[in-house]
Write a protein that holds these residues in place. Structure first.
Motif, PDB file in Angstrom:
ATOM      1  N   GLY A 110       1.356   2.739 -20.142  1.00  0.00           N
ATOM      2  CA  GLY A 110       2.025   3.069 -21.131  1.00  0.00           C
ATOM      3  C   GLY A 110       3.509   3.720 -20.799  1.00  0.00           C
ATOM      4  N   PRO A 111       4.070   4.745 -21.186  1.00  0.00           N
ATOM      5  CA  PRO A 111       5.131   5.138 -21.249  1.00  0.00           C
ATOM      6  C   PRO A 111       5.247   6.221 -19.956  1.00  0.00           C
ATOM      7  CG  PRO A 111       4.475   6.485 -22.812  1.00  0.00           C
ATOM      8  CD  PRO A 111       3.385   5.460 -22.724  1.00  0.00           C
ATOM      9  N   LEU A 112       4.208   6.350 -19.226  1.00  0.00           N
ATOM     10  CA  LEU A 112       4.134   7.235 -18.096  1.00  0.00           C
ATOM     11  C   LEU A 112       4.085   6.339 -16.836  1.00  0.00           C
ATOM     12  CD1 LEU A 112       3.600  10.192 -17.581  1.00  0.00           C
ATOM     13  CD2 LEU A 112       1.203   9.529 -17.398  1.00  0.00           C
ATOM     14  N   LYS A 113       4.785   6.776 -15.768  1.00  0.00           N
ATOM     15  CA  LYS A 113       4.901   6.289 -14.647  1.00  0.00           C
ATOM     16  C   LYS A 113       4.695   7.244 -13.523  1.00  0.00           C
ATOM     17  CE  LYS A 113       7.645   2.988 -13.517  1.00  0.00           C
ATOM     18  NZ  LYS A 113       8.966   2.242 -12.959  1.00  0.00           N
ATOM     19  N   LEU A 114       3.715   7.224 -12.612  1.00  0.00           N
ATOM     20  CA  LEU A 114       3.213   8.187 -11.483  1.00  0.00           C
ATOM     21  C   LEU A 114       3.747   7.729 -10.345  1.00  0.00           C
ATOM     22  CD1 LEU A 114      -0.353   9.301 -12.712  1.00  0.00           C
ATOM     23  CD2 LEU A 114       1.933  10.321 -13.125  1.00  0.00           C
ATOM     24  N   ARG A 115       4.249   8.156  -9.471  1.00  0.00           N
ATOM     25  CA  ARG A 115       4.513   7.952  -7.957  1.00  0.00           C
ATOM     26  C   ARG A 115       3.313   8.644  -7.186  1.00  0.00           C
ATOM     27  NH1 ARG A 115       9.770  10.185  -6.395  1.00  0.00           N
ATOM     28  NH2 ARG A 115       9.047   9.143  -4.483  1.00  0.00           N
ATOM     29  N   LEU A 116       2.570   7.670  -6.523  1.00  0.00           N
ATOM     30  CA  LEU A 116       1.430   8.132  -5.760  1.00  0.00           C
ATOM     31  C   LEU A 116       1.399   7.875  -4.451  1.00  0.00           C
ATOM     32  CD1 LEU A 116      -0.621   7.000  -8.776  1.00  0.00           C
ATOM     33  CD2 LEU A 116      -0.350   9.427  -8.232  1.00  0.00           C
ATOM     34  N   MET A 117       1.216   8.673  -3.433  1.00  0.00           N
ATOM     35  CA  MET A 117       0.998   8.441  -2.164  1.00  0.00           C
ATOM     36  C   MET A 117      -0.684   8.368  -1.893  1.00  0.00           C
ATOM     37  SD  MET A 117       3.944  10.347  -0.073  1.00  0.00           S
ATOM     38  CE  MET A 117       3.725   9.276   1.488  1.00  0.00           C
ATOM     39  N   VAL A 118      -0.794   7.684  -0.872  1.00  0.00           N
ATOM     40  CA  VAL A 118      -2.444   7.455  -0.358  1.00  0.00           C
ATOM     41  C   VAL A 118      -2.867   8.411   0.693  1.00  0.00           C
ATOM     42  CG1 VAL A 118      -4.133   5.774   0.193  1.00  0.00           C
ATOM     43  CG2 VAL A 118      -2.518   5.435  -1.697  1.00  0.00           C
ATOM     44  N   ASP A 119      -3.785   9.029   0.637  1.00  0.00           N
ATOM     45  CA  ASP A 119      -4.412   9.704   1.980  1.00  0.00           C
ATOM     46  C   ASP A 119      -5.726   9.020   2.252  1.00  0.00           C
ATOM     47  OD1 ASP A 119      -2.124  11.566   1.913  1.00  0.00           O
ATOM     48  OD2 ASP A 119      -3.210  13.068   0.796  1.00  0.00           O
ATOM     49  N   THR A 120      -6.290   8.820   3.319  1.00  0.00           N
ATOM     50  CA  THR A 120      -7.315   8.133   3.782  1.00  0.00           C
ATOM     51  C   THR A 120      -8.121   9.157   4.552  1.00  0.00           C
ATOM     52  OG1 THR A 120      -6.464   7.139   5.491  1.00  0.00           O
ATOM     53  CG2 THR A 120      -6.444   5.705   3.525  1.00  0.00           C
ATOM     54  N   TRP A 125     -10.061   6.773  -0.338  1.00  0.00           N
ATOM     55  CA  TRP A 125      -8.731   6.957  -0.721  1.00  0.00           C
ATOM     56  C   TRP A 125      -8.523   7.770  -1.560  1.00  0.00           C
ATOM     57  CZ3 TRP A 125      -6.671   1.605  -1.744  1.00  0.00           C
ATOM     58  CH2 TRP A 125      -5.694   1.339  -2.520  1.00  0.00           C
ATOM     59  N   ARG A 126      -7.420   8.774  -1.454  1.00  0.00           N
ATOM     60  CA  ARG A 126      -7.257   9.690  -2.288  1.00  0.00           C
ATOM     61  C   ARG A 126      -5.652   9.739  -2.674  1.00  0.00           C
ATOM     62  NH1 ARG A 126     -10.533  12.728  -4.537  1.00  0.00           N
ATOM     63  NH2 ARG A 126      -9.708  14.199  -5.948  1.00  0.00           N
ATOM     64  N   TRP A 127      -5.348   9.687  -4.032  1.00  0.00           N
ATOM     65  CA  TRP A 127      -4.097   9.656  -4.595  1.00  0.00           C
ATOM     66  C   TRP A 127      -3.433  11.038  -4.487  1.00  0.00           C
ATOM     67  CZ3 TRP A 127      -2.195   4.922  -5.199  1.00  0.00           C
ATOM     68  CH2 TRP A 127      -3.010   3.935  -5.789  1.00  0.00           C
ATOM     69  N   ARG A 128      -2.221  11.029  -4.115  1.00  0.00           N
ATOM     70  CA  ARG A 128      -1.224  12.277  -4.040  1.00  0.00           C
ATOM     71  C   ARG A 128      -0.143  12.175  -4.930  1.00  0.00           C
ATOM     72  NH1 ARG A 128       2.089  13.767   0.375  1.00  0.00           N
ATOM     73  NH2 ARG A 128       0.806  12.292   1.547  1.00  0.00           N
TER      74      ARG A 128
END
Length: 183
Positions: A110-120, A125-128
């Protein structure tokens, strides 16, 4: 990586760090099904969490729901379509930016945009979260919702957890569970 999916291309050699079942899911796409449990916050945070659940077509009085997730690669992006119970479909689009480990993903819902890095870690896999925009406007950390989410393979099942927090209010909503690959 010629012919690689967006996830394979983004991870490059790091793709091998993921559990083989996560590799398969992100190489071929697929459908996951199972039951998930919900938790809402207290006070105003809980009121907001219950409103979000209703918006997803979920009765806040029901702490568990069936979840179906359809994962596909479409034109260089990753498409996740989630359906809780008999509710409406909630779609997120994940666009890779750069490459692992320094790159990130942009999730648009929708109107939300997240910037997410990935930790393994341990094949999971974990979103940061490293940024958030609402209608193209960057939200400062003191105002933006914070998402904490991860996925891994546990006892042969896809195990995931998601928690959403708001500054000053704390956790508004969390959910998670074990899903299985559907035929």
């Amino acid at each position: 990586m010629s012919g690689a999916t967006p996830v394979e291309a983004w991870f490059g050699d790091g793709f091998a760090r993921l559990h083989p079942s996560l590799q398969s899911l992100h190489r071929e796409g697929g459908r996951l099904e199972g039951r998930v449990s919900f938790r809402v916050g207290r006070g105003l945070a809980g009121t907001i969490g219950r409103r979000v659940l209703r918006r997803l077509g979920i009765d806040p009085a029901s702490p568990e729901q069936r979840l179906v997730v359809d994962i596909r690669h479409v034109d260089g992006v990753l498409r996740w379509a989630r359906r809780f119970g008999d509710g409406q479909e909630a779609v997120s689009w994940f666009r890779p930016v750069g490459r692992w480990p320094d790159g990130h993903w942009e999730e648009r819902a929708g109107p939300l945009k997240l910037r997410l890095m990935v930790d393994t870690d341990g094949g999971g896999w974990r979103w940061r979260q490293i940024g958030c925009r609402l209608w193209r406007l960057p939200l400062p950390a003191w105002l933006a919702p914070a998402v904490d989410a991860g996925k891994r393979i546990e006892d042969g099942h896809y195990r995931f957890d998601v928690a959403i927090r708001l500054p000053l209010l704390g956790e508004i909503l969390a959910w998670g569970g074990h899903l299985r690959m559907a035929c």
